[in-house]
Motif scaffolding. Structure first.
Motif, PDB file in Angstrom:
ATOM      1  N   GLU A   1       0.829  -1.201   0.000  1.00 42.81           N
ATOM      2  CA  GLU A   1       0.000   0.000   0.000  1.00 42.81           C
ATOM      3  C   GLU A   1       0.868   1.257   0.000  1.00 42.81           C
ATOM      4  O   GLU A   1       0.578   2.218  -0.706  1.00 42.81           O
ATOM      5  CB  GLU A   1      -0.932   0.009   1.212  1.00 42.81           C
ATOM      6  N   TRP A   2       1.946   1.257   0.785  1.00 38.39           N
ATOM      7  CA  TRP A   2       2.837   2.416   0.832  1.00 38.39           C
ATOM      8  C   TRP A   2       3.418   2.671  -0.557  1.00 38.39           C
ATOM      9  O   TRP A   2       3.423   3.813  -1.036  1.00 38.39           O
ATOM     10  CB  TRP A   2       3.975   2.191   1.839  1.00 38.39           C
ATOM     11  N   ALA A   3       3.907   1.622  -1.224  1.00 38.69           N
ATOM     12  CA  ALA A   3       4.500   1.779  -2.556  1.00 38.69           C
ATOM     13  C   ALA A   3       3.477   2.314  -3.552  1.00 38.69           C
ATOM     14  O   ALA A   3       3.779   3.207  -4.344  1.00 38.69           O
ATOM     15  CB  ALA A   3       5.082   0.457  -3.044  1.00 38.69           C
ATOM     16  N   LEU A   4       2.269   1.777  -3.517  1.00 34.96           N
ATOM     17  CA  LEU A   4       1.235   2.232  -4.449  1.00 34.96           C
ATOM     18  C   LEU A   4       0.899   3.706  -4.253  1.00 34.96           C
ATOM     19  O   LEU A   4       0.593   4.411  -5.211  1.00 34.96           O
ATOM     20  CB  LEU A   4      -0.035   1.397  -4.292  1.00 34.96           C
ATOM     21  N   ASN A   5       0.989   4.173  -3.023  1.00 38.38           N
ATOM     22  CA  ASN A   5       0.621   5.557  -2.723  1.00 38.38           C
ATOM     23  C   ASN A   5       1.785   6.540  -2.758  1.00 38.38           C
ATOM     24  O   ASN A   5       1.557   7.740  -2.871  1.00 38.38           O
ATOM     25  CB  ASN A   5      -0.050   5.625  -1.351  1.00 38.38           C
ATOM     26  N   ASN A   6       3.022   6.049  -2.678  1.00 41.26           N
ATOM     27  CA  ASN A   6       4.150   6.969  -2.521  1.00 41.26           C
ATOM     28  C   ASN A   6       5.244   6.883  -3.580  1.00 41.26           C
ATOM     29  O   ASN A   6       6.028   7.813  -3.701  1.00 41.26           O
ATOM     30  CB  ASN A   6       4.786   6.764  -1.134  1.00 41.26           C
ATOM     31  N   VAL A   7       5.329   5.795  -4.286  1.00 40.74           N
ATOM     32  CA  VAL A   7       6.378   5.664  -5.294  1.00 40.74           C
ATOM     33  C   VAL A   7       5.839   6.256  -6.595  1.00 40.74           C
ATOM     34  O   VAL A   7       4.799   5.826  -7.103  1.00 40.74           O
ATOM     35  CB  VAL A   7       6.803   4.188  -5.477  1.00 40.74           C
ATOM     36  N   GLY A   8       6.555   7.238  -7.112  1.00 39.36           N
ATOM     37  CA  GLY A   8       6.089   7.986  -8.278  1.00 39.36           C
ATOM     38  C   GLY A   8       5.663   7.132  -9.451  1.00 39.36           C
ATOM     39  O   GLY A   8       4.610   7.361 -10.047  1.00 39.36           O
ATOM     40  N   MET A   9       6.452   6.125  -9.806  1.00 33.33           N
ATOM     41  CA  MET A   9       6.094   5.321 -10.977  1.00 33.33           C
ATOM     42  C   MET A   9       4.918   4.387 -10.714  1.00 33.33           C
ATOM     43  O   MET A   9       4.337   3.857 -11.641  1.00 33.33           O
ATOM     44  CB  MET A   9       7.302   4.544 -11.517  1.00 33.33           C
ATOM     45  N   MET A  10       4.538   4.213  -9.457  1.00 38.45           N
ATOM     46  CA  MET A  10       3.397   3.355  -9.136  1.00 38.45           C
ATOM     47  C   MET A  10       2.064   4.093  -9.261  1.00 38.45           C
ATOM     48  O   MET A  10       1.031   3.474  -9.454  1.00 38.45           O
ATOM     49  CB  MET A  10       3.525   2.791  -7.721  1.00 38.45           C
ATOM     50  N   LYS A  11       2.077   5.398  -9.150  1.00 37.22           N
ATOM     51  CA  LYS A  11       0.826   6.163  -9.199  1.00 37.22           C
ATOM     52  C   LYS A  11       0.073   5.962 -10.517  1.00 37.22           C
ATOM     53  O   LYS A  11      -1.128   5.725 -10.504  1.00 37.22           O
ATOM     54  CB  LYS A  11       1.091   7.628  -8.895  1.00 37.22           C
ATOM     55  N   PRO A  12       0.747   6.006 -11.691  1.00 39.38           N
ATOM     56  CA  PRO A  12       0.003   5.731 -12.925  1.00 39.38           C
ATOM     57  C   PRO A  12      -0.501   4.287 -12.990  1.00 39.38           C
ATOM     58  O   PRO A  12      -1.574   4.026 -13.526  1.00 39.38           O
ATOM     59  CB  PRO A  12       1.007   5.991 -14.040  1.00 39.38           C
ATOM     60  N   VAL A  13       0.268   3.357 -12.435  1.00 38.63           N
ATOM     61  CA  VAL A  13      -0.164   1.953 -12.420  1.00 38.63           C
ATOM     62  C   VAL A  13      -1.430   1.829 -11.585  1.00 38.63           C
ATOM     63  O   VAL A  13      -2.407   1.201 -11.998  1.00 38.63           O
ATOM     64  CB  VAL A  13       0.951   1.032 -11.870  1.00 38.63           C
ATOM     65  N   LYS A  14      -1.429   2.464 -10.422  1.00 38.34           N
ATOM     66  CA  LYS A  14      -2.594   2.402  -9.538  1.00 38.34           C
ATOM     67  C   LYS A  14      -3.796   3.086 -10.179  1.00 38.34           C
ATOM     68  O   LYS A  14      -4.904   2.555 -10.144  1.00 38.34           O
ATOM     69  CB  LYS A  14      -2.273   3.047  -8.187  1.00 38.34           C
ATOM     70  N   SER A  15      -3.593   4.245 -10.787  1.00 40.59           N
ATOM     71  CA  SER A  15      -4.734   4.971 -11.362  1.00 40.59           C
ATOM     72  C   SER A  15      -5.307   4.260 -12.580  1.00 40.59           C
ATOM     73  O   SER A  15      -6.494   4.387 -12.871  1.00 40.59           O
ATOM     74  CB  SER A  15      -4.353   6.411 -11.697  1.00 40.59           C
ATOM     75  N   SER A  16      -4.486   3.487 -13.293  1.00 37.25           N
ATOM     76  CA  SER A  16      -4.998   2.777 -14.469  1.00 37.25           C
ATOM     77  C   SER A  16      -5.534   1.383 -14.120  1.00 37.25           C
ATOM     78  O   SER A  16      -6.064   0.697 -14.986  1.00 37.25           O
ATOM     79  CB  SER A  16      -3.917   2.669 -15.541  1.00 37.25           C
ATOM     80  N   ASN A  17      -5.377   0.963 -12.875  1.00 37.72           N
ATOM     81  CA  ASN A  17      -5.860  -0.347 -12.412  1.00 37.72           C
ATOM     82  C   ASN A  17      -6.716  -0.159 -11.172  1.00 37.72           C
ATOM     83  O   ASN A  17      -6.199  -0.229 -10.052  1.00 37.72           O
ATOM     84  CB  ASN A  17      -4.690  -1.281 -12.107  1.00 37.72           C
ATOM     85  N   PRO A  18      -8.009   0.073 -11.340  1.00 39.03           N
ATOM     86  CA  PRO A  18      -8.866   0.307 -10.174  1.00 39.03           C
ATOM     87  C   PRO A  18      -8.855  -0.853  -9.183  1.00 39.03           C
ATOM     88  O   PRO A  18      -9.185  -0.672  -8.017  1.00 39.03           O
ATOM     89  CB  PRO A  18     -10.259   0.515 -10.766  1.00 39.03           C
ATOM     90  N   GLN A  19      -8.429  -2.031  -9.629  1.00 40.65           N
ATOM     91  CA  GLN A  19      -8.339  -3.181  -8.713  1.00 40.65           C
ATOM     92  C   GLN A  19      -7.345  -2.907  -7.587  1.00 40.65           C
ATOM     93  O   GLN A  19      -7.439  -3.483  -6.509  1.00 40.65           O
ATOM     94  CB  GLN A  19      -7.907  -4.431  -9.472  1.00 40.65           C
ATOM     95  N   LEU A  20      -6.385  -2.007  -7.838  1.00 41.55           N
ATOM     96  CA  LEU A  20      -5.382  -1.695  -6.815  1.00 41.55           C
ATOM     97  C   LEU A  20      -5.890  -0.699  -5.782  1.00 41.55           C
ATOM     98  O   LEU A  20      -5.173  -0.365  -4.845  1.00 41.55           O
ATOM     99  CB  LEU A  20      -4.099  -1.170  -7.477  1.00 41.55           C
TER     100      LEU A  20
END
Length: 97
Positions: free
Chosen positions: A60-79
């Motif tokens: 959860e921390w990586a999804l919310n704080n690592v810059g390159m993860m933000k587009p991955v999270k926003s394009s995958n609502p499952q996350l």
């Protein structure tokens, strides 16, 4: 009495909850479709780092704080679903270190 209650609650929070086979299988499917392209099919790293045995909290921390993860999270609502993150973590815990 309060002291013992706090100790018991602390132990309950620190003890991992067992995941069902269905949760692990669901986590594997999510991992393979969303995470494996960057973390590799064995989660040991590719473009992204080794994430074998990662906790829900770290994912959860990586999804919310690592810059390159933000587009991955926003394009995958499952996350955005906490249970899905728990299932991915449960799958990662089945991989050998």
């Amino acid at each position: 009495m309060k002291k013992y209650l706090f100790c018991f609650v602390g132990l309950m929070l620190a003890t991992p909850v067992a995941s069902s086979a269905a949760n692990i299988q669901h986590g594997k499917q999510l991992f393979e479709s969303i995470c494996a392209p960057c973390h590799g099919s064995n989660a040991r790293g590719n473009v992204g780092p080794n994430i074998v045995d990662q906790s829900v909290k770290k994912i959860e921390w990586a999804l919310n704080n690592v810059g390159m993860m933000k587009p991955v999270k926003s394009s995958n609502p499952q996350l955005n679903n906490v249970q899905n993150i728990k299932d991915i973590s449960a799958f990662l815990h089945t991989l050998k270190k």
